[in-house]
Design a protein around this motif. Structure first.
Motif, PDB file in Angstrom:
ATOM      1  N   MET A 233       0.848  -1.176   0.000  1.00  0.00           N
ATOM      2  CA  MET A 233       0.000   0.000   0.000  1.00  0.00           C
ATOM      3  C   MET A 233       0.893   1.239   0.000  1.00  0.00           C
ATOM      4  N   GLU A 234       0.524   2.176  -0.832  1.00  0.00           N
ATOM      5  CA  GLU A 234       1.250   3.438  -0.895  1.00  0.00           C
ATOM      6  C   GLU A 234       0.765   4.364   0.222  1.00  0.00           C
ATOM      7  N   THR A 235       1.607   5.306   0.580  1.00  0.00           N
ATOM      8  CA  THR A 235       1.280   6.235   1.660  1.00  0.00           C
ATOM      9  C   THR A 235      -0.007   6.998   1.377  1.00  0.00           C
TER      10      THR A 235
ATOM     11  N   ASN B  23      -2.607   6.064  -0.279  1.00  0.00           N
ATOM     12  CA  ASN B  23      -3.749   5.174  -0.052  1.00  0.00           C
ATOM     13  C   ASN B  23      -4.005   5.002   1.447  1.00  0.00           C
ATOM     14  N   ALA B  24      -2.934   4.881   2.225  1.00  0.00           N
ATOM     15  CA  ALA B  24      -3.078   4.748   3.674  1.00  0.00           C
ATOM     16  C   ALA B  24      -3.685   6.023   4.266  1.00  0.00           C
TER      17      ALA B  24
ATOM     18  N   ASP C 208      -4.181  -4.805   3.703  1.00  0.00           N
ATOM     19  CA  ASP C 208      -3.154  -3.888   3.182  1.00  0.00           C
ATOM     20  C   ASP C 208      -2.865  -2.761   4.164  1.00  0.00           C
ATOM     21  N   LEU C 209      -3.912  -2.221   4.785  1.00  0.00           N
ATOM     22  CA  LEU C 209      -3.726  -1.137   5.743  1.00  0.00           C
ATOM     23  C   LEU C 209      -2.969  -1.616   6.977  1.00  0.00           C
TER      24      LEU C 209
ATOM     25  N   GLU D  22      -0.942  -4.226   7.131  1.00  0.00           N
ATOM     26  CA  GLU D  22       0.429  -4.513   6.714  1.00  0.00           C
ATOM     27  C   GLU D  22       1.235  -3.231   6.544  1.00  0.00           C
ATOM     28  N   PHE D  23       0.587  -2.171   6.060  1.00  0.00           N
ATOM     29  CA  PHE D  23       1.256  -0.875   5.937  1.00  0.00           C
ATOM     30  C   PHE D  23       1.730  -0.401   7.314  1.00  0.00           C
TER      31      PHE D  23
ATOM     32  N   ALA E  13       4.611  -2.859   8.613  1.00  0.00           N
ATOM     33  CA  ALA E  13       5.726  -3.158   7.702  1.00  0.00           C
ATOM     34  C   ALA E  13       7.090  -2.991   8.372  1.00  0.00           C
TER      35      ALA E  13
END
Length: 109
Positions: free
Chosen positions: A1-3, A5-6, A82-83, A85-86, A89
């Motif tokens: 996930m890109e920043t 998107n987060a 995804d969130l 995992e972001f 990470a």
């Protein structure tokens, strides 16, 4: 996930009604709930709920599907994963023993 998107996801969740809606849909499981049932459970008017559902859907935290005349909303477990995992990470300097894997199952038991 890109920043970005987060940030969008966290922005969507930084509102009490949307957070309550997402928690309700997570509890409902992968089959989700009809929009009317969500509105009744949360005591919201349909237009108010519609606005919040669109924000959660735009943030890729829920998804909708048509079922006859109803629209069914469900948590997007991939988006939630995804969130999470972001966030995890870089957990604990990469020491998986401290934060461990955080797994969301696609289907409920």
């Amino acid at each position: 996930m890109e920043t970005d998107n987060a940030v969008s996801a966290f922005s969507a969740l930084a509102q009490e009604t949307r957070l309550s809606t997402l928690k309700l849909l997570v509890r409902a499981g992968p089959n989700g709930m009809a929009a009317g049932a969500i509105a009744n459970a949360l005591g919201l008017a349909a237009p108010t709920l519609s606005f919040h559902l669109k924000e959660l859907e735009r943030a890729e935290l829920i998804h909708a599907r048509k079922d006859g005349r109803s629209i069914i909303y469900a948590a997007d477990y991939g988006g939630l994963r995804d969130l999470i995992e972001f966030l995890l990470a870089d957990c604990c300097g990469g020491d998986k023993r401290l934060c461990g894997p955080y797994i969301i199952k696609e289907t409920c038991p």
